[in-house]
Enzyme design. Sequence first.
Site, PDB file in Angstrom:
ATOM      1  CE  LYS A   1      15.104   5.076  13.008  1.00 22.05           C
ATOM      2  NZ  LYS A   1      15.821   3.874  12.649  1.00 22.05           N
TER       3      LYS A   1
ATOM      4  N   GLY B   1       2.025  -6.672   4.091  1.00 15.32           N
ATOM      5  CA  GLY B   1       2.935  -7.618   3.429  1.00 15.32           C
ATOM      6  C   GLY B   1       4.266  -6.962   3.119  1.00 15.32           C
ATOM      7  CB  ALA B   2       5.088  -3.882   1.232  1.00 16.77           C
ATOM      8  CG  ASN B   3       4.544  -2.050   6.277  1.00 14.33           C
ATOM      9  OD1 ASN B   3       4.925  -1.395   5.315  1.00 14.33           O
ATOM     10  ND2 ASN B   3       3.492  -1.720   7.002  1.00 14.33           N
TER      11      ASN B   3
ATOM     12  CD  GLU C   1      -3.431  -4.447   4.982  1.00 12.08           C
ATOM     13  OE1 GLU C   1      -3.847  -3.548   5.710  1.00 12.08           O
ATOM     14  OE2 GLU C   1      -2.317  -4.388   4.398  1.00 12.08           O
TER      15      GLU C   1
ATOM     16  CG  ASP D   1       3.242  -4.736   9.466  1.00 12.64           C
ATOM     17  OD1 ASP D   1       2.452  -5.692   9.527  1.00 12.64           O
ATOM     18  OD2 ASP D   1       2.894  -3.584   9.133  1.00 12.64           O
TER      19      ASP D   1
ATOM     20  CG  ASN E   1      -1.871  -0.988   1.420  1.00 14.86           C
ATOM     21  OD1 ASN E   1      -2.341  -1.533   0.433  1.00 14.86           O
ATOM     22  ND2 ASN E   1      -2.233  -1.303   2.653  1.00 14.86           N
TER      23      ASN E   1
ATOM     24  CG  ASP F   1       3.996   6.174  13.188  1.00 15.69           C
ATOM     25  OD1 ASP F   1       3.097   5.332  13.393  1.00 15.69           O
ATOM     26  OD2 ASP F   1       4.224   6.661  12.070  1.00 15.69           O
TER      27      ASP F   1
ATOM     28  CG  ASN G   1      -3.778  -6.108  17.440  1.00 13.31           C
ATOM     29  OD1 ASN G   1      -4.912  -6.581  17.576  1.00 13.31           O
ATOM     30  ND2 ASN G   1      -3.546  -5.068  16.667  1.00 13.31           N
TER      31      ASN G   1
HETATM   32  O1  RIB Z   1       0.426  -2.582   9.625  1.00 12.76           O
HETATM   33  C1  RIB Z   1       0.515  -1.262   9.155  1.00 12.76           C
HETATM   34  C2  RIB Z   1      -0.032  -1.160   7.760  1.00 12.76           C
HETATM   35  O2  RIB Z   1      -1.423  -1.365   7.784  1.00 12.76           O
HETATM   36  C3  RIB Z   1       0.138   0.196   7.123  1.00 12.76           C
HETATM   37  O3  RIB Z   1       1.370   0.328   6.459  1.00 12.76           O
HETATM   38  C4  RIB Z   1      -1.052   0.300   6.190  1.00 12.76           C
HETATM   39  O4  RIB Z   1      -0.720   0.230   4.843  1.00 12.76           O
HETATM   40  C5  RIB Z   1      -1.973  -0.833   6.602  1.00 12.76           C
HETATM   41  O5  RIB Z   1      -1.932  -1.825   5.678  1.00 12.76           O
END
Ligand code: RIB
Length: 311
Positions: free
Chosen positions: A290, A46-48, A145, A257, A16, A251, A189
């Site tokens: 961060k 996924g990307a995170n 997602e 993730d 995303n 944050d 969680n």
């Molecule tokens: O887990 C955090 C993510 O949840 C964010 O990066 C956002 O894109 C949502 O998918």
Amino acid sequence: MQKKQNICITVIGSINMDLVGTTNQLPRAGETLSGTSFKMSPGGKGANQAVGLSRLGANVDLVGKIGGDIFGKELILNLRQNNVNVEHIETSTNTESGVALILLDINKENYILVIPGSNGTCDKVQIEAATKAMLNSKCLLMQFEIPPSISFAAAEIARSLGITTILDPSPCINFDYSDLESVDIITPNQHEAEFYTGIRVIDKESASKAAKVLKNKGVPTVIITLGSEGAFYSTVNSSGLINGNKINVVDTVGAGDAFNAGLAVAISKESTLEEAIKYAVACGNLAVTKSGSQNAMPYKNDVSYFINNTL
Ligand code: RIB
């Protein structure tokens, strides 16, 4: 891409663009308020997780789908810069990239609305890609997602290949619990644990009850993350609380993730479950210091330093 001589992990999941606004006060229905800042940054669970894994030293294959738009290009660029293998990411010809609209309030709580876009169109192409990617992998990471049927199909294949499967059941969705048969570890969680079990998770005792319900649904290892309190785990023959650490929260968006990435790396290196959760908790703790999602994923050396000097 330069290949590291290291463990390989596959992630199937979302990619995303996060549009993040901070505000002192959340608007009510029909109200317009001025916020305090805005930032656009790469995200998607996924990307995170893929970026988190790579920064912890793993070779990572991310399987997913972006849109053929400007966000898609930016997202791929950032994954490449983080040494994530993007050859199994498809570009949609007719759907936009996934977007997350994120509001961060004064208490650093986040409110996320995800518009799935191309993530929602993942199909058998992604199952085939995951099958190829998993041939060298130790572990498969999944979240909710992309369509759950696609993640669970990949999990079944992972099972047949003897690969550990880890499901982050986020965001909360309704799905067929019989699909959990191909999941080795689930990492909700507190909110997700309550959604899936009906038990309000506020402490070790309630976490233990919720974990029991999830184990009865067919997952042998349940790990419930408890924010700054750490994580509670329960397996067939052991359970316990791994404490969190005092940190300065900036944050919280990518914390889950980072936790899953840390867990997968440590498990793939054959750490004990307790050691792996300690490592994962440290990764989650560092991520909240961060801002951003992928930007906040900690590097291997920072995690080692944190564990050796702070804990
Ligand atoms: O887990 C955090 C993510 O949840 C964010 O990066 C956002 O894109 C949502 O998918």
